[in-house]
Every structure is written in structure tokens, then in C-alpha cells.
Enzyme design. Structure first.
Site, short mmCIF file in Angstrom:
data_model
loop_
_atom_site.label_atom_id
_atom_site.label_comp_id
_atom_site.label_asym_id
_atom_site.label_seq_id
_atom_site.Cartn_x
_atom_site.Cartn_y
_atom_site.Cartn_z
N SER A 61 0.80 -1.23 0.00
CA SER A 61 0.00 0.00 0.00
C SER A 61 0.83 1.28 0.00
O SER A 61 0.27 2.37 -0.20
CB SER A 61 -0.95 0.02 1.20
OG SER A 61 -2.00 -0.89 1.01
N LYS A 64 0.37 3.46 -3.05
CA LYS A 64 -0.84 4.23 -3.34
C LYS A 64 -0.60 5.72 -3.54
O LYS A 64 -1.16 6.32 -4.48
CB LYS A 64 -1.88 3.97 -2.24
CG LYS A 64 -2.39 2.52 -2.26
CD LYS A 64 -3.23 2.18 -1.03
CE LYS A 64 -3.69 0.73 -1.06
NZ LYS A 64 -4.42 0.34 0.16
N TYR A 189 -3.14 -2.57 -10.33
CA TYR A 189 -3.14 -2.51 -8.86
C TYR A 189 -2.34 -3.64 -8.24
O TYR A 189 -1.48 -3.42 -7.36
CB TYR A 189 -4.58 -2.53 -8.34
CG TYR A 189 -4.65 -2.53 -6.84
CD1 TYR A 189 -4.29 -1.40 -6.10
CD2 TYR A 189 -5.04 -3.68 -6.14
CE1 TYR A 189 -4.33 -1.41 -4.71
CE2 TYR A 189 -5.08 -3.68 -4.76
CZ TYR A 189 -4.73 -2.55 -4.05
OH TYR A 189 -4.75 -2.56 -2.68
N TYR A 240 -4.04 3.80 7.56
CA TYR A 240 -5.30 3.07 7.66
C TYR A 240 -6.19 3.68 8.74
O TYR A 240 -6.24 4.90 8.90
CB TYR A 240 -5.02 1.58 7.91
CG TYR A 240 -4.14 0.91 6.90
CD1 TYR A 240 -4.31 1.15 5.54
CD2 TYR A 240 -3.14 0.03 7.29
CE1 TYR A 240 -3.50 0.52 4.60
CE2 TYR A 240 -2.33 -0.60 6.36
CZ TYR A 240 -2.52 -0.35 5.01
OH TYR A 240 -1.74 -0.98 4.09
N VAL A 258 1.39 -3.53 4.14
CA VAL A 258 1.44 -4.79 4.87
C VAL A 258 2.68 -5.61 4.55
O VAL A 258 2.94 -6.63 5.18
CB VAL A 258 0.17 -5.63 4.65
CG1 VAL A 258 -1.06 -4.91 5.17
CG2 VAL A 258 0.00 -6.01 3.18
#
Length: 304
Positions: A61, A64, A189, A240, A258
Site C-alpha cells: 500500500s 498508493k 493494482y 489506515y 502490509v
């Protein structure tokens, strides 16, 4: 300074014992849960590398914010944020709940999985391979590392097990937030999440943002406005559903993954990369967060 940083790393390494390495994506469970690395790159050219800074791991992530930058370059701010929002969710990063229950069905922000998939769908290219290659080239450019590559084993695991992500993509397609091919969006992705980096790479990208979108050679790649958008979303949504507490405790724009990575930005001063694969129950690197809290406190790095 180097001895001081070594002390912080060793102090916080033990906290990995209460975390767990991600295992829901095949391959991530192979990481050493006790690994901890810290890399700091400053705007004056000073670099500190402590601990496990050369271990490669998949960016997950942390990709992103980088994908969001290219999407804005491709389409402009207004169009991108017509497809994805700017607000924290308070839900887990892979939750589908808000997509179904909010009035607009629009993904809340680009730092959760749903919003990131919608962002990946915006990358320009005539097919999925060209779209991802443009994105990979962008990663290589702003990290100043032309050797970045995809871990194909992790990509295969991502694509085989990412059923909830696929469900989100189909739902968003039905609501009009993905205009092109769902398969292309998911290909981009899953592959962007599978790019291998080190803590040093994350520190260099963080430094790029700390400079407001400028590389070490002085080349401006994104505008100060785009860099500001990225840093703002990192502070509000980057950790998050632990982003609020992290902002209070650490106060540095950061994005976790992660795979164990955290990329942090101290505007105008430094980029920070952390590798800490043992995660807490929100999916954030547990020793890495504690390390950044100590670092921010000791060096007064909070932007607040």
C-alpha cells in the site's frame, strides 16, 4: 547521530515480537518478523542507514500515494477526485462496507484498497501492460532507482487471492467510478503492490515529496500542489484506521504497507523509510510505528 539512531532501532526491535507478519497474501509470511530497518535522507544530502535497510520487500500500500501522483498528472486533480474521495473512513483498509452504505458509493480516499483500485484505473495506456509500465517507470524515476522490478511470485499470489479487491472493483464499475476495463485496473493494482523496494528506496521517495516534487538533480516532476495533496492525504489517511492516533503521536505524513514498509515525509527536511514486517491488528508495522514515534519526539519532527 548514527549511534543515536542505532539505539532507537535496537530499542524498538523487540516490539516486533507482539506483531504478526501478513500471511493472507502468499509469500509475505516468509519475512523475518524481527527485521527492522531505518533510512533517513535529508535535503542537505546526509544519509543514515541503520539496521535492515537493504532487505527487499514488496511495497504494497505504500504504492498508493505514488500511483495517485501519476493519476493526477494524467487527468488533473478535479477528474481524479470525481472518482475517489478525500476523507478518512475509520474502517479497515480492505473493508467494502462504506462502498455499499454511503450515499454516493464513492470510495472514501485513495489510501484504502477501493480508492487505490479506482486510482489505478486512471493510469493512461493503450493496454494493461503499457499502463503498468508507465507506472513502474514513474516509480523508478522518483525513487532514483532504475532497477526496481516486480516480484512475480507475490503478484501471482495477489491476483489469485485478492477476491475482495475484485469484488470492490466490480462494484465500483457498476457505480460508474471505474470507466475502463476492470481487468486492466486490477492488473495495474496487483502489480504496483508487488514492486520490490528497500527502506532506502522509500526514504528517497519521501525526500522527493519533502522537496515538494523535485528530484536530487533539481528536476521538478510534480507540482508543489500535487505534492501537497499527497502529503495531506498521507497524514489524514495514510496509516489506515490508525491514522488519527499516528498523527497525534508522530505527526509526520506517512504511508504504511502490509509488506512492512512505511514511507514518511518531513516537509522541507527529510524522507524516511522503514522496514518492519511484523504488523499490528490494523495492518501497520508495529515496531516501525514505535520507532517513528521515538524519532519524531527526540528530533521534534512533528508538523503540528
Amino acid at each position: 547521530m548514527k549511534e543515536f539512531l542505532k539505539g532507537l532501532v535496537e530499542k524498538n526491535r523487540i516490539k516486533s515480537e507482539v506483531g504478526n507478519v501478513a500471511d493472507y497474501i502468499p509469500g509475505l509470511e516468509k519475512s523475518d518478523k524481527n527485521a527492522l530497518g531505518l533510512c533517513i535522507t535529508s535535503t542537505n544530502g546526509t544519509i543514515y542507514s541503520i539496521g535492515d535497510c537493504n532487505i527487499k520487500f514488496t511495497i504494497q500500500s505504500v504504492s498508493k500515494p505514488i500511483t495517485l501522483m501519476l493519476a493526477i498528472l494524467d487527468h488533473g486533480e478535479e477528474h481524479v477526485f470525481s472518482k475517489v474521495g478525500m476523507e478518512p473512513t475509520g474502517d479497515a483498509f480492505n473493508s467494502i462496507q462504506k462502498l455499499e452504505t454511503c450515499k454516493t458509493h464513492k470510495p472514501f480516499n485513495p489510501m484504502i484498497n477501493a480508492g487505490a483500485i479506482a486510482t489505478s484505473a486512471l493510469i493512461k495506456g493503450k493496454n494493461s501492460q503499457e499502463k503498468f509500465q508507465r507506472l513502474l517507470d514513474f516509480f523508478r524515476k522518483i525513487s532514483e532507482n532504475e532497477t526496481l522490478e516486480v516480484n512475480d511470485d507475490i503478484y501471482l499470489g495477489e491476483s489469485l487471492t485478492g477476491n475482495k479487491n475484485k469484488a470492490m472493483a466490480y462494484f465500483m464499475k457498476g457505480e460508474g467510478y471505474i470507466d475502463g476495463s476492470i481487468e486492466d485496473a486490477l492488473y495495474v493494482y496487483f502489480r504496483q503492490c508487488s514492486i520490490e523496494v528497500t527502506a532506502k528506496d522509500l526514504a528517497r521517495i519521501g525526500l522527493f515529496l519533502a522537496r515538494g516534487g523535485v528530484m536530487s538533480n533539481g528536476e521538478r516532476v510534480v507540482s508543489e500542489r500535487i505534492a501537497k495533496i499527497i502529503k495531506t492525504l498521507m497524514i489524514t489517511c495514510g496509516m489506515y484506521d490508525g491514522s488519527g492516533e499516528f498523527a497525534l503521536r508522530v505527526g509526520i505524513p506517512s504511508k504504511s504497507g502490509v509488506g512492512g514498509g512505511i514511507m514518511s515525509v518531513v516537509p522541507g527536511k527529510m524522507g524516511i523509510g522503514v522496514f518492519s514486517p511484523a504488523l499490528d491488528n490494523k495492518g501497520n508495522p508495529i515496531a516501525g510505528e514505535a520507532l517513528l514515534e521515538d524519532l519524531s519526539s527526540e528530533l521534534s519532527l512533528s508538523i503540528f
